[in-house]
Every structure is written in C-alpha cells, then in structure tokens.
Design a protein around this motif. Sequence first.
Motif: not given
Length: 275
Positions: A104, A106, A108
């Motif tokens: 994953t 993202t 942040t």
Amino acid sequence: MQSLEYACAATGERIGFEGPLYGETLAGLRGRVWDYSIGARGLTGVTRKTRETNVTVRIHDSPATLDLLRRLADADMAAGTPGTLVADGEWETRAWIPKSEPQTITPTMVETQLTIVLADGVWRRGTTEHHDPRTDKAGGDLDYPHDYPHDYAGMSILGTVTNTTGMPQPVKLTIFGPCVNPYIIIGTNRYEVDATIPAGSRLEIDAASDSRTVTMISDTGLRTNLFAKAVRGAGRGSGTYVFEPLPPGTSSISWAGGFEFDLTAIEERSEPPWT
C-alpha cells in the motif's frame, strides 16, 4: 520479543522496527521450524536449516527510513554476508533481506512486505564468565627431567558451568596469552590447542558458528588460522574434541591456572523470546 533491530554487516549501521519503521507483530519471525525425515520407527535428519519468511512493515511520513533499510539490506546482499537481527538487545540470528514488495502506498504511509532469509535457523544468546590466572600453584609443579610440551602443574576445579536448556550448547573459549599449548577441562572433555600464544594475543575457539574456527588474534589485529593445531580427538564424545558442546546439567571447570580465559556458553532457541 519487545524490540528488534537489523545490524548491517557491511556498514555496521542499525535500523529498528519500533518506529519510524514499524514491524507490528512480526509474526513471520516468531515461528519455529525443524527439518526432519520420517523413518519406519522415528525421525532422521533432524536439524534446523536456513529458511525464508515474510514480515509486513509500515512507515508513516518518513520515506527516508525506507531508503536506509534498502541501503543496508542491499549492502549485505551484494557482499554475500548476512546481517544480524537482534531481539531485545541480546538474542541474535544472521539474516538477509533480499526482497521488499510494497503493498500500500499513500501520501502519508507505505506498507511493504519484506522477505527475510534466516541463515542459521536458530537465535543465539551468549553468557560469558571470565577466569583469571591462578596464583596459588595448587598441587605444585611436577618435576620431570625433560621439557614436556604440556603444563603438568596440579589441576584445580575453579567452579562449574550450568546448561539448563535440556540440549547441548555450543561454547566459545577465548584464551589470553602468554601461554603454551593451553588446555581447559570442562566436564569430561579437554579443550586443547597445541600452539604458543604470545603476550598481548588471544586465542578464540568458536564452536558456535557452522564453520567452527580456531583463530589467534595478535595485539595489532593480525589473525592466524590455528585450526590445524586444535586437538580434535576422534570427534564429538571422544573426550578431547576442541569443539565439544556443553552437555545439559552442571559441568566442572578445571585448568592448570597459568593463563586467563573467557568461557561463553551459547544458548540456542528456534524462535525469539515471547516474554
């Protein structure tokens, strides 16, 4: 297991898994695996081999940490020398990190799956006891008319060493010069090397590594392989095997007392500690 670090063999740097790189439960490292073959009435070939496992790690707002992990893991892979995983500051196992597969991404957070190769199949912790030279000359020197290569001073039981694991433990002996043909008797086995160790040098007998080594290290750091000088008898159980493991229970320690030495008993376990 409360903490975990990866120590890079190539650079000496370390990276932890408690933040900003988070290893969470690290379930893949907590298992244990014995290899064996099933026979007609039991098991054969029982051993703990190199094995591969996966763990998931996560990083928040600190992508430079992933760059550090990559650099340390790649340095050891390129050198062909495993780094070391250190659990709770004392339990160690040699390991490579050959693969990272992001799961994953993202703005942040990055979550990635690491493939870890455990080189030894065991975690090890050493406990060292230091023994100083004796000054009492217990038993006196035996007055032989010829110059024998061994020290015939009276032996003395210095104490005991205890193995509570229920399994034989590898040992490491570090003998400090000056001494000639040093030997130490632990239990029923005599650990001996037929060599002269000068003042300022030390002799390391390491039965914990798979290669088993006998090395003299000078005061300037020069390393000399003395494997051929080690007394190996007829192998394990012969009574004169320099790499004899420490048996379960309590064993006496005796020597002639002319040199100082460290005795390190290596506790081995298939998985890092739960407590």
